[in-house]
Design a protein around this motif. Structure first.
Motif, PDB file in Angstrom:
ATOM      1  N   HIS A 191       0.744  -1.278   0.041  1.00  0.00           N
ATOM      2  CA  HIS A 191       0.075  -0.018  -0.165  1.00  0.00           C
ATOM      3  C   HIS A 191       1.032   1.354  -0.047  1.00  0.00           C
ATOM      4  N   ASP A 192       0.489   2.100  -0.745  1.00  0.00           N
ATOM      5  CA  ASP A 192       1.132   3.441  -0.917  1.00  0.00           C
ATOM      6  C   ASP A 192       0.144   4.641  -0.027  1.00  0.00           C
ATOM      7  N   PRO A 193       0.870   5.029   1.008  1.00  0.00           N
ATOM      8  CA  PRO A 193       0.126   5.726   1.768  1.00  0.00           C
ATOM      9  C   PRO A 193      -0.057   7.199   1.166  1.00  0.00           C
ATOM     10  N   ARG A 194       0.375   7.551   0.055  1.00  0.00           N
ATOM     11  CA  ARG A 194      -0.078   8.703  -0.831  1.00  0.00           C
ATOM     12  C   ARG A 194      -0.776   8.504  -1.771  1.00  0.00           C
ATOM     13  N   ALA A 195      -1.369   7.427  -1.968  1.00  0.00           N
ATOM     14  CA  ALA A 195      -2.552   6.985  -3.005  1.00  0.00           C
ATOM     15  C   ALA A 195      -3.872   7.751  -2.676  1.00  0.00           C
ATOM     16  N   ASP A 196      -4.325   8.340  -3.750  1.00  0.00           N
ATOM     17  CA  ASP A 196      -5.522   9.125  -3.650  1.00  0.00           C
ATOM     18  C   ASP A 196      -6.740   8.426  -3.294  1.00  0.00           C
ATOM     19  N   SER A 197      -6.682   7.019  -3.818  1.00  0.00           N
ATOM     20  CA  SER A 197      -7.935   6.254  -3.860  1.00  0.00           C
ATOM     21  C   SER A 197      -7.567   4.799  -3.414  1.00  0.00           C
ATOM     22  N   TYR A 198      -8.073   4.369  -2.237  1.00  0.00           N
ATOM     23  CA  TYR A 198      -7.640   3.088  -1.799  1.00  0.00           C
ATOM     24  C   TYR A 198      -8.241   2.038  -2.778  1.00  0.00           C
ATOM     25  N   GLY A 199      -9.276   2.197  -3.154  1.00  0.00           N
ATOM     26  CA  GLY A 199      -9.886   1.147  -4.085  1.00  0.00           C
ATOM     27  C   GLY A 199      -9.305   0.996  -5.472  1.00  0.00           C
ATOM     28  N   GLN A 200      -9.066   2.371  -6.062  1.00  0.00           N
ATOM     29  CA  GLN A 200      -8.227   2.348  -7.377  1.00  0.00           C
ATOM     30  C   GLN A 200      -7.053   1.886  -7.131  1.00  0.00           C
ATOM     31  N   GLU A 201      -6.264   2.217  -6.172  1.00  0.00           N
ATOM     32  CA  GLU A 201      -4.843   1.488  -6.061  1.00  0.00           C
ATOM     33  C   GLU A 201      -5.053   0.089  -5.854  1.00  0.00           C
ATOM     34  N   ALA A 202      -6.015  -0.411  -5.118  1.00  0.00           N
ATOM     35  CA  ALA A 202      -6.228  -2.086  -5.039  1.00  0.00           C
ATOM     36  C   ALA A 202      -6.382  -2.391  -6.504  1.00  0.00           C
ATOM     37  N   ALA A 203      -7.367  -1.987  -7.174  1.00  0.00           N
ATOM     38  CA  ALA A 203      -7.467  -2.433  -8.638  1.00  0.00           C
ATOM     39  C   ALA A 203      -6.283  -2.620  -9.528  1.00  0.00           C
ATOM     40  N   GLU A 204      -5.609  -1.586  -9.232  1.00  0.00           N
ATOM     41  CA  GLU A 204      -4.427  -1.376 -10.250  1.00  0.00           C
ATOM     42  C   GLU A 204      -3.199  -2.303  -9.816  1.00  0.00           C
ATOM     43  N   LYS A 205      -3.088  -2.235  -8.337  1.00  0.00           N
ATOM     44  CA  LYS A 205      -1.944  -3.169  -7.906  1.00  0.00           C
ATOM     45  C   LYS A 205      -2.577  -4.652  -7.921  1.00  0.00           C
ATOM     46  N   LEU A 206      -3.564  -4.983  -7.869  1.00  0.00           N
ATOM     47  CA  LEU A 206      -4.151  -6.367  -8.199  1.00  0.00           C
ATOM     48  C   LEU A 206      -4.236  -6.807  -9.463  1.00  0.00           C
ATOM     49  N   GLY A 207      -3.988  -5.579 -10.421  1.00  0.00           N
ATOM     50  CA  GLY A 207      -4.365  -6.206 -11.969  1.00  0.00           C
ATOM     51  C   GLY A 207      -5.713  -6.563 -12.308  1.00  0.00           C
ATOM     52  N   ALA A 208      -6.635  -6.034 -11.617  1.00  0.00           N
ATOM     53  CA  ALA A 208      -8.052  -6.435 -11.669  1.00  0.00           C
ATOM     54  C   ALA A 208      -8.795  -5.236 -12.086  1.00  0.00           C
ATOM     55  N   ASP A 209      -9.932  -5.791 -12.830  1.00  0.00           N
ATOM     56  CA  ASP A 209     -10.946  -4.658 -13.411  1.00  0.00           C
ATOM     57  C   ASP A 209     -11.412  -3.965 -12.097  1.00  0.00           C
ATOM     58  N   TYR A 268     -12.219  -1.654  12.245  1.00  0.00           N
ATOM     59  CA  TYR A 268     -11.020  -1.390  11.127  1.00  0.00           C
ATOM     60  C   TYR A 268     -10.921   0.317  10.824  1.00  0.00           C
ATOM     61  N   VAL A 269      -9.735   0.429  10.140  1.00  0.00           N
ATOM     62  CA  VAL A 269      -9.351   1.811   9.815  1.00  0.00           C
ATOM     63  C   VAL A 269      -9.658   2.167   8.464  1.00  0.00           C
ATOM     64  N   LEU A 270     -10.082   3.418   8.183  1.00  0.00           N
ATOM     65  CA  LEU A 270     -10.483   3.619   6.554  1.00  0.00           C
ATOM     66  C   LEU A 270      -9.443   3.335   5.920  1.00  0.00           C
ATOM     67  N   GLY A 271     -10.063   2.771   4.564  1.00  0.00           N
ATOM     68  CA  GLY A 271      -8.939   2.426   3.701  1.00  0.00           C
ATOM     69  C   GLY A 271      -8.868   0.636   3.789  1.00  0.00           C
ATOM     70  N   GLY A 272      -9.353   0.294   4.912  1.00  0.00           N
ATOM     71  CA  GLY A 272      -9.084  -1.065   5.171  1.00  0.00           C
ATOM     72  C   GLY A 272     -10.192  -1.584   5.867  1.00  0.00           C
ATOM     73  N   VAL A 273     -11.404  -0.835   5.746  1.00  0.00           N
ATOM     74  CA  VAL A 273     -12.725  -1.384   6.189  1.00  0.00           C
ATOM     75  C   VAL A 273     -13.240  -2.638   5.416  1.00  0.00           C
ATOM     76  N   SER A 274     -13.231  -3.686   5.995  1.00  0.00           N
ATOM     77  CA  SER A 274     -13.972  -4.924   5.350  1.00  0.00           C
ATOM     78  C   SER A 274     -15.487  -5.131   5.824  1.00  0.00           C
ATOM     79  N   PRO A 275     -16.043  -5.602   4.610  1.00  0.00           N
ATOM     80  CA  PRO A 275     -17.493  -5.799   5.160  1.00  0.00           C
ATOM     81  C   PRO A 275     -17.958  -7.025   5.888  1.00  0.00           C
ATOM     82  N   ILE A 276     -16.652  -7.789   6.123  1.00  0.00           N
ATOM     83  CA  ILE A 276     -16.782  -8.939   6.729  1.00  0.00           C
ATOM     84  C   ILE A 276     -15.934  -9.015   8.268  1.00  0.00           C
ATOM     85  N   GLY A 277     -16.620  -9.379   9.049  1.00  0.00           N
ATOM     86  CA  GLY A 277     -15.886  -9.411  10.351  1.00  0.00           C
ATOM     87  C   GLY A 277     -15.877  -8.216  11.017  1.00  0.00           C
TER      88      GLY A 277
END
Length: 159
Positions: free
Chosen positions: A22-40, A100-109
């Motif tokens: 995780h890059d703490p400078r990322a503007d969007s946690y979700g967009q960063e996840a998509a890019e780093k996971l190589g996912a749609d 959970y902390v923002l940027g890491g809030v899971s809908p599970i648990g």
């Protein structure tokens, strides 16, 4: 191990964990996840906690799970939840209620079970990605398993 992973294991569902730096400078946690996971970005879902008309207790909070490529429509979310209006919940309240902390809030648990709506496009995918409970950690599972784990429902909550 996070509460999300422990909950998924306990439920004996099939899932995969994906970790990225995780890059703490990322503007969007979700967009960063998509890019780093190589996912749609339509297959990577963000978890938003919403305050609904009520007294301010945890009973008036709900969870919206939607693609990172979408913007939450609060009117559609309120309609799906059967309330008159909805607004984004206060950051401190989100962290206290979910554990959970923002940027890491899971809908599970989450610490407190909150009413949950998953955007209907999740059903278009065999699996989707959601936060596994911390920044840089996602869990991949079927949309039906996500709804089962959260006791949620599918509905249209973004355009």
């Amino acid at each position: 191990m996070t509460p999300a992973i422990n909950t998924a294991r306990k439920a004996k569902i099939d899932f995969k964990i994906h970790e990225y730096s995780h890059d703490p400078r990322a503007d969007s946690y979700g967009q960063e996840a998509a890019e780093k996971l190589g996912a749609d970005p339509d297959q990577v879902f963000k978890t938003l906690v919403v305050s609904m008309d009520g007294s301010g207790g945890s009973k008036d909070l709900g969870v919206a799970i939607l693609p990172v490529s979408c913007q939450l429509n609060l009117k559609l979310f309120a309609r799906a939840m059967g309330v008159k209006k909805a607004a984004m919940a206060d950051k401190k309240r989100v962290e206290k209620t979910t554990g959970y902390v923002l940027g890491g809030v899971s809908p599970i648990g989450q610490k407190k079970k909150l009413s949950t709506v998953v955007h209907e496009t999740a059903k278009d995918f065999k699996t989707i990605f959601v936060s596994a409970g911390k920044r840089g950690l996602d869990i991949e599972l079927t949309p039906d398993d996500l709804v089962k784990l959260t006791k949620g429902k599918f509905d249209r909550i973004c355009e």
